[in-house]
Design a protein around this motif. Sequence first.
Motif, PDB file in Angstrom:
ATOM      1  N   ASN A   1     -13.333   2.690  -5.846  1.00  0.00           N
ATOM      2  CA  ASN A   1     -14.621   2.156  -5.385  1.00  0.00           C
ATOM      3  C   ASN A   1     -14.442   0.978  -4.443  1.00  0.00           C
ATOM      4  OD1 ASN A   1     -16.102   4.025  -6.798  1.00  0.00           O
ATOM      5  ND2 ASN A   1     -16.380   2.724  -8.572  1.00  0.00           N
ATOM      6  N   ARG A   2     -13.269   0.374  -4.431  1.00  0.00           N
ATOM      7  CA  ARG A   2     -13.018  -0.786  -3.567  1.00  0.00           C
ATOM      8  C   ARG A   2     -12.566  -0.369  -2.179  1.00  0.00           C
ATOM      9  NH1 ARG A   2      -8.525  -5.246  -3.667  1.00  0.00           N
ATOM     10  NH2 ARG A   2      -9.616  -6.857  -2.513  1.00  0.00           N
ATOM     11  N   CYS A   3     -11.579   0.547  -2.090  1.00  0.00           N
ATOM     12  CA  CYS A   3     -11.000   0.867  -0.783  1.00  0.00           C
ATOM     13  C   CYS A   3     -11.184   2.323  -0.363  1.00  0.00           C
ATOM     14  CB  CYS A   3      -9.516   0.505  -0.753  1.00  0.00           C
ATOM     15  SG  CYS A   3      -8.458   1.590  -1.741  1.00  0.00           S
ATOM     16  N   GLY A   4     -11.636   3.181  -1.263  1.00  0.00           N
ATOM     17  CA  GLY A   4     -11.876   4.573  -0.924  1.00  0.00           C
ATOM     18  C   GLY A   4     -10.660   5.484  -1.015  1.00  0.00           C
ATOM     19  N   GLN A   5      -9.512   4.929  -1.402  1.00  0.00           N
ATOM     20  CA  GLN A   5      -8.284   5.720  -1.530  1.00  0.00           C
ATOM     21  C   GLN A   5      -8.412   6.695  -2.701  1.00  0.00           C
ATOM     22  OE1 GLN A   5      -5.587   5.571   0.455  1.00  0.00           O
ATOM     23  NE2 GLN A   5      -4.525   7.106  -0.721  1.00  0.00           N
ATOM     24  N   TYR A   6      -7.888   7.901  -2.514  1.00  0.00           N
ATOM     25  CA  TYR A   6      -7.896   8.880  -3.608  1.00  0.00           C
ATOM     26  C   TYR A   6      -6.969   8.436  -4.724  1.00  0.00           C
ATOM     27  CZ  TYR A   6     -10.438  12.094  -0.655  1.00  0.00           C
ATOM     28  OH  TYR A   6     -11.396  12.677   0.123  1.00  0.00           O
ATOM     29  N   VAL A   7      -7.401   8.635  -5.943  1.00  0.00           N
ATOM     30  CA  VAL A   7      -6.578   8.378  -7.129  1.00  0.00           C
ATOM     31  C   VAL A   7      -6.613   9.635  -7.991  1.00  0.00           C
ATOM     32  CG1 VAL A   7      -6.921   5.871  -7.151  1.00  0.00           C
ATOM     33  CG2 VAL A   7      -8.488   7.312  -8.413  1.00  0.00           C
ATOM     34  N   SER A   8      -5.566   9.832  -8.764  1.00  0.00           N
ATOM     35  CA  SER A   8      -5.509  11.018  -9.606  1.00  0.00           C
ATOM     36  C   SER A   8      -6.489  10.895 -10.770  1.00  0.00           C
ATOM     37  CB  SER A   8      -4.094  11.223 -10.145  1.00  0.00           C
ATOM     38  OG  SER A   8      -3.782  10.235 -11.108  1.00  0.00           O
ATOM     39  N   VAL A   9      -6.830  12.027 -11.323  1.00  0.00           N
ATOM     40  CA  VAL A   9      -7.699  12.056 -12.492  1.00  0.00           C
ATOM     41  C   VAL A   9      -7.037  11.289 -13.640  1.00  0.00           C
ATOM     42  CG1 VAL A   9      -8.766  13.571 -14.212  1.00  0.00           C
ATOM     43  CG2 VAL A   9      -8.787  14.207 -11.806  1.00  0.00           C
ATOM     44  N   ASP A  10      -5.728  11.435 -13.779  1.00  0.00           N
ATOM     45  CA  ASP A  10      -5.004  10.719 -14.837  1.00  0.00           C
ATOM     46  C   ASP A  10      -5.058   9.207 -14.620  1.00  0.00           C
ATOM     47  OD1 ASP A  10      -4.326  13.006 -16.238  1.00  0.00           O
ATOM     48  OD2 ASP A  10      -2.412  13.237 -15.210  1.00  0.00           O
ATOM     49  N   PHE A  11      -4.910   8.749 -13.375  1.00  0.00           N
ATOM     50  CA  PHE A  11      -5.000   7.308 -13.090  1.00  0.00           C
ATOM     51  C   PHE A  11      -6.377   6.798 -13.487  1.00  0.00           C
ATOM     52  CE2 PHE A  11      -5.975   3.589 -10.589  1.00  0.00           C
ATOM     53  CZ  PHE A  11      -4.811   2.852 -10.652  1.00  0.00           C
ATOM     54  N   ALA A  12      -7.419   7.523 -13.103  1.00  0.00           N
ATOM     55  CA  ALA A  12      -8.783   7.111 -13.444  1.00  0.00           C
ATOM     56  C   ALA A  12      -8.988   7.090 -14.954  1.00  0.00           C
ATOM     57  CB  ALA A  12      -9.791   8.045 -12.776  1.00  0.00           C
ATOM     58  N   ARG A  13      -8.442   8.065 -15.647  1.00  0.00           N
ATOM     59  CA  ARG A  13      -8.600   8.137 -17.101  1.00  0.00           C
ATOM     60  C   ARG A  13      -7.886   6.980 -17.788  1.00  0.00           C
ATOM     61  NH1 ARG A  13      -5.152   9.982 -20.610  1.00  0.00           N
ATOM     62  NH2 ARG A  13      -3.971  11.150 -19.059  1.00  0.00           N
ATOM     63  N   VAL A  14      -6.685   6.647 -17.322  1.00  0.00           N
ATOM     64  CA  VAL A  14      -5.878   5.617 -17.982  1.00  0.00           C
ATOM     65  C   VAL A  14      -6.309   4.205 -17.583  1.00  0.00           C
ATOM     66  CG1 VAL A  14      -3.544   4.663 -18.174  1.00  0.00           C
ATOM     67  CG2 VAL A  14      -3.883   7.133 -18.253  1.00  0.00           C
ATOM     68  N   PHE A  15      -6.554   3.965 -16.299  1.00  0.00           N
ATOM     69  CA  PHE A  15      -6.795   2.607 -15.822  1.00  0.00           C
ATOM     70  C   PHE A  15      -8.243   2.304 -15.479  1.00  0.00           C
ATOM     71  CE2 PHE A  15      -2.304   3.391 -14.637  1.00  0.00           C
ATOM     72  CZ  PHE A  15      -1.727   2.407 -15.422  1.00  0.00           C
ATOM     73  N   GLY A  16      -9.088   3.310 -15.369  1.00  0.00           N
ATOM     74  CA  GLY A  16     -10.478   3.092 -14.976  1.00  0.00           C
ATOM     75  C   GLY A  16     -11.382   2.724 -16.136  1.00  0.00           C
ATOM     76  N   THR A  17     -12.665   2.771 -15.872  1.00  0.00           N
ATOM     77  CA  THR A  17     -13.658   2.456 -16.897  1.00  0.00           C
ATOM     78  C   THR A  17     -13.824   3.643 -17.844  1.00  0.00           C
ATOM     79  OG1 THR A  17     -15.477   3.316 -15.568  1.00  0.00           O
ATOM     80  CG2 THR A  17     -14.938   0.979 -15.285  1.00  0.00           C
ATOM     81  N   ASN A  18     -14.680   3.501 -18.823  1.00  0.00           N
ATOM     82  CA  ASN A  18     -14.917   4.580 -19.781  1.00  0.00           C
ATOM     83  C   ASN A  18     -15.473   5.834 -19.115  1.00  0.00           C
ATOM     84  OD1 ASN A  18     -13.968   3.102 -21.916  1.00  0.00           O
ATOM     85  ND2 ASN A  18     -15.988   2.392 -22.559  1.00  0.00           N
ATOM     86  N   ASP A  19     -16.155   5.668 -17.983  1.00  0.00           N
ATOM     87  CA  ASP A  19     -16.652   6.843 -17.264  1.00  0.00           C
ATOM     88  C   ASP A  19     -15.777   7.172 -16.046  1.00  0.00           C
ATOM     89  OD1 ASP A  19     -17.475   4.635 -15.824  1.00  0.00           O
ATOM     90  OD2 ASP A  19     -19.514   5.352 -15.509  1.00  0.00           O
ATOM     91  N   ASN A  20     -14.513   6.718 -16.094  1.00  0.00           N
ATOM     92  CA  ASN A  20     -13.471   7.048 -15.111  1.00  0.00           C
ATOM     93  C   ASN A  20     -13.746   6.539 -13.698  1.00  0.00           C
ATOM     94  OD1 ASN A  20     -11.936   8.315 -17.101  1.00  0.00           O
ATOM     95  ND2 ASN A  20     -12.930  10.268 -16.751  1.00  0.00           N
ATOM     96  N   GLN A  21     -14.483   5.452 -13.573  1.00  0.00           N
ATOM     97  CA  GLN A  21     -14.632   4.807 -12.268  1.00  0.00           C
ATOM     98  C   GLN A  21     -13.459   3.865 -12.070  1.00  0.00           C
ATOM     99  OE1 GLN A  21     -18.339   3.048 -11.277  1.00  0.00           O
ATOM    100  NE2 GLN A  21     -19.525   4.632 -12.296  1.00  0.00           N
TER     101      GLN A  21
END
Length: 53
Positions: free
Chosen positions: A5-25
Amino acid sequence: MRTCNRCGQYVSVDFARVFGTNDNQVFACPECATMSEITEMGAAAGRGPYGHV
């Protein structure tokens, strides 16, 4: 596929699940933050200087 959400770079689903918010943001990724900010400060979940949560 998710994006940072900050820079628009693609991240993997796993990265979002592990390091993101509860709703994978993601508010910081390896392109716009260091891994220590992401892991220790919770930057990807919007904590620290990237403040969201």
